[in-house]
Write a protein that holds these residues in place. Structure first.
Motif, short mmCIF file in Angstrom:
data_model
loop_
_atom_site.label_atom_id
_atom_site.label_comp_id
_atom_site.label_asym_id
_atom_site.label_seq_id
_atom_site.Cartn_x
_atom_site.Cartn_y
_atom_site.Cartn_z
N GLN A 196 -0.76 -4.11 -2.50
CA GLN A 196 -1.85 -4.49 -2.90
C GLN A 196 -3.06 -4.97 -1.61
OE1 GLN A 196 -2.78 -8.51 -4.41
NE2 GLN A 196 -3.04 -7.53 -6.33
N GLU A 197 -4.15 -4.68 -1.87
CA GLU A 197 -5.03 -4.85 -0.66
C GLU A 197 -6.36 -5.28 -1.47
OE1 GLU A 197 -7.82 -2.29 2.62
OE2 GLU A 197 -5.72 -1.61 2.19
N HIS A 251 -10.18 -7.47 -0.23
CA HIS A 251 -11.03 -7.62 0.97
C HIS A 251 -11.92 -9.07 0.61
CE1 HIS A 251 -10.43 -3.86 3.14
NE2 HIS A 251 -10.46 -3.43 1.86
N ARG A 309 -9.17 -9.20 5.22
CA ARG A 309 -8.40 -8.37 4.32
C ARG A 309 -7.13 -9.23 4.04
NH1 ARG A 309 -5.77 -2.52 5.52
NH2 ARG A 309 -4.92 -3.70 7.35
N LEU A 341 -3.10 -8.32 2.37
CA LEU A 341 -2.37 -7.56 2.04
C LEU A 341 -1.11 -8.24 1.33
CD1 LEU A 341 -2.25 -4.83 4.97
CD2 LEU A 341 -3.52 -4.68 2.91
N THR A 342 -0.64 -7.59 0.25
CA THR A 342 0.48 -8.05 -0.25
C THR A 342 1.78 -7.26 -0.28
OG1 THR A 342 -0.59 -9.70 -1.74
CG2 THR A 342 1.66 -9.20 -2.32
N GLU A 348 7.07 -2.11 3.49
CA GLU A 348 5.84 -2.20 3.49
C GLU A 348 5.29 -3.35 4.55
OE1 GLU A 348 4.61 -1.52 -1.22
OE2 GLU A 348 4.82 -3.57 -0.51
N ALA A 359 2.58 -2.77 7.60
CA ALA A 359 1.56 -3.42 7.92
C ALA A 359 1.45 -3.98 9.04
CB ALA A 359 1.52 -4.64 6.63
N THR A 370 -6.26 -9.46 9.32
CA THR A 370 -5.36 -9.15 8.28
C THR A 370 -4.53 -10.39 7.77
OG1 THR A 370 -5.67 -6.80 8.47
CG2 THR A 370 -3.84 -7.58 7.32
N LEU A 391 -1.19 -11.10 5.62
CA LEU A 391 -0.23 -10.16 5.12
C LEU A 391 0.68 -11.23 4.39
CD1 LEU A 391 1.55 -8.02 4.49
CD2 LEU A 391 2.67 -8.32 7.03
#
Length: 351
Positions: free
Chosen positions: A2-3, A5, A23, A25-26, A32, A36, A66, A68
Motif C-alpha cells: 500500500q502506498e 501520499h 509518502r 508505504l505499508t 516488501e 522498500a 518515506t 515504512l
C-alpha cells in the motif's frame, strides 16, 4: 504494498502526535520491507521505519521522506523455539506463548508495539528483558545490502539498548527468534519484588505463567501502561525517560543533593549494576523534583497514574509534549544534578 501520499502519521503512534509523511508505504512481507528499504536507499530518500508506533515522537511538521510501516505477520512455535515476524503485535505474541505453557516473556505482557522493536530497545519490565530469551535477530543490513542473522552475543544488549539502537540507520529488523522454557505451565522465577508481592509469594518463586501475565497486566493498567483508547493516560509512549545509571562520583554527588534537599534520612532507590555504577529511579526523581502525577495545565501532562509517563490529553501538539519534557529534565537536573534521557525515538525534533 500500500502506498499513500501526504499521509498522517499521528494515528500510527500511541501518542497520536506528529505531522504527515511525504509518502507512507505499508509492507506485509519481508520481501516488501527489503524492497522498500532498497528503493529508499538507492534514491537517497530519508526513511522512517514504523512498527507499533509506541516509541515514537514525531515532530509537528511530519517527515519529509518515506515512512515504512512494517505490518508483517508470522508466529511460529516449535517446541520451545519461537520465531516472530517484526510486525507481530508483541502483547498478543506473549499471550500465545503463555497459552502454550511456556515461560520466559510472560512478565512482558501489555507492552505496546511490535515484535521487531523489542530487540532494538531491549524491551524489559517486571524483572524480564527480551535479551535473556532472544537467540538471534534476522535483519536487513543497509550497509551490506543483504539479509543477515545476528546471534544474541553480537546484539550488544544492555539496559534499554542494543546494537540496533546504536546503529539506527543500519539494520531493519525482519524477524526475532526466542528460546523459551518448558516449566510445566509455570512462570520463570519472579525477579521483580512488586510482582511477587502482588501475587503473595516470595521473590524467586514460580507461579502459573497465566497468573503472572494477568498480574502484570493489572499492575500495568494501574499505571496507565496498557493501551486504552478511552484513557488519555495511555496516550503516551509508556516510560518517557530511562532510569539513570550513575558512576561512583556522580552517584556520590546525587546522594549529597538528596540529603541537602530532602533530609539526611531519605534514601533514594538504588540498584547496583555490578560494574561500579548504580541505577536509580527516574520516576522517583521526577516526583521528588515536584512533578507529581497529573502535573501540568495544558494538553500535554504527566500521567495521573504514573510520573514516568508524559501524555497527550487530547489536542496536544508535539511541541506541547516536548515543552513538558524539557521542563521535567531541567527541574530534575536543578534538584539532583541528574540529566534524564528520553526513551522514545524522536523524529525531526529533539529535547
Amino acid at each position: 504494498m500500500q502506498e499513500l501520499h501526504d499521509a498522517p502519521l499521528a494515528p500510527l503512534t500511541t501518542f497520536r502526535l506528529g505531522g504527515p509523511a511525504t509518502r507512507l508505504l505499508t509492507a506485509t512481507t519481508d520481501a516488501e520491507v527489503v524492497a522498500a528499504v532498497r528503493e529508499a536507499d538507492a534514491s537517497g530518500t530519508p526513511l522512517l521505519i514504523i512498527g507499533g508506533g509506541s516509541n515514537l515522537v514525531i515532530g509537528d511538521k511530519g517527515f519529509d521522506g518515506t515512512a515504512l510501516r512494517i505490518a508483517t505477520e508470522g508466529f511460529t512455535l516449535s517446541g520451545t523455539s519461537l520465531e516472530l515476524a517484526a510486525g507481530e503485535t508483541w502483547t498478543d505474541a506473549v499471550a500465545r506463548t503463555v497459552e502454550a505453557g511456556l515461560a520466559g516473556i510472560e512478565c512482558l505482557a501489555g507492552i505496546p508495539g511490535s515484535a521487531g522493536a523489542t530487540p532494538i530497545q531491549n524491551v524489559g519490565a517486571y524483572g524480564q528483558e527480551v535479551s535473556s530469551t532472544i537467540t538471534e535477530v534476522v535483519a536487513y543490513d543497509r550497509h551490506t545490502r543483504e539479509t543477515v542473522t545476528i546471534p544474541n552475543a553480537e546484539c550488544s544488549f544492555s539496559y534499554r539498548h542494543s546494537r540496533f539502537k546504536a546503529e539506527p540507520d543500519r539494520f531493519v529488523v525482519l524477524r526475532v527468534r526466542f528460546a523459551l522454557e518448558e516449566a510445566g505451565g509455570l512462570s520463570a522465577p519472579l525477579a521483580y519484588p512488586e510482582t511477587a508481592r502482588a501475587m503473595g509469594v516470595e521473590q524467586g518463586e514460580r507461579v502459573p505463567a497465566s497468573a503472572a501475565r494477568e498480574t502484570v497486566l493489572k499492575l500495568r493498567a494501574g499505571k496507565g501502561m496498557v493501551l486504552d483508547p478511552e484513557d488519555h493516560d495511555t496516550w503516551s509512549a509508556g516510560s518517557f525517560f530511562t532510569n539513570p545509571i550513575l558512576d561512583a562520583a556522580a552517584y556520590g554527588d546525587f546522594l549529597a543533593r538528596v540529603r541537602e534537599r530532602l533530609g539526611p534520612d531519605v534514601a533514594p532507590p538504588a540498584f547496583p549494576t555490578g560494574d561500579g555504577r548504580t541505577k536509580t529511579s527516574a520516576a522517583w526523581l521526577i516526583d521528588r523534583a515536584g512533578f507529581t502525577k497529573g502535573y501540568g495545565d495544558g494538553p500535554a501532562r504527566i500521567s495521573t497514574k504514573h510520573t514516568l509517563a508524559l501524555t497527550n490529553r487530547g489536542g496536544a501538539t508535539t511541541e506541547d509534549l516536548l515543552a513538558l519534557a524539557r521542563e521535567v529534565v531541567a527541574g530534575v537536573h536543578a534538584a539532583f544534578g541528574v540529566t534524564l534521557v528520553n526513551e522514545p525515538v524522536t523524529v525531526g525534533v529533539s529535547l
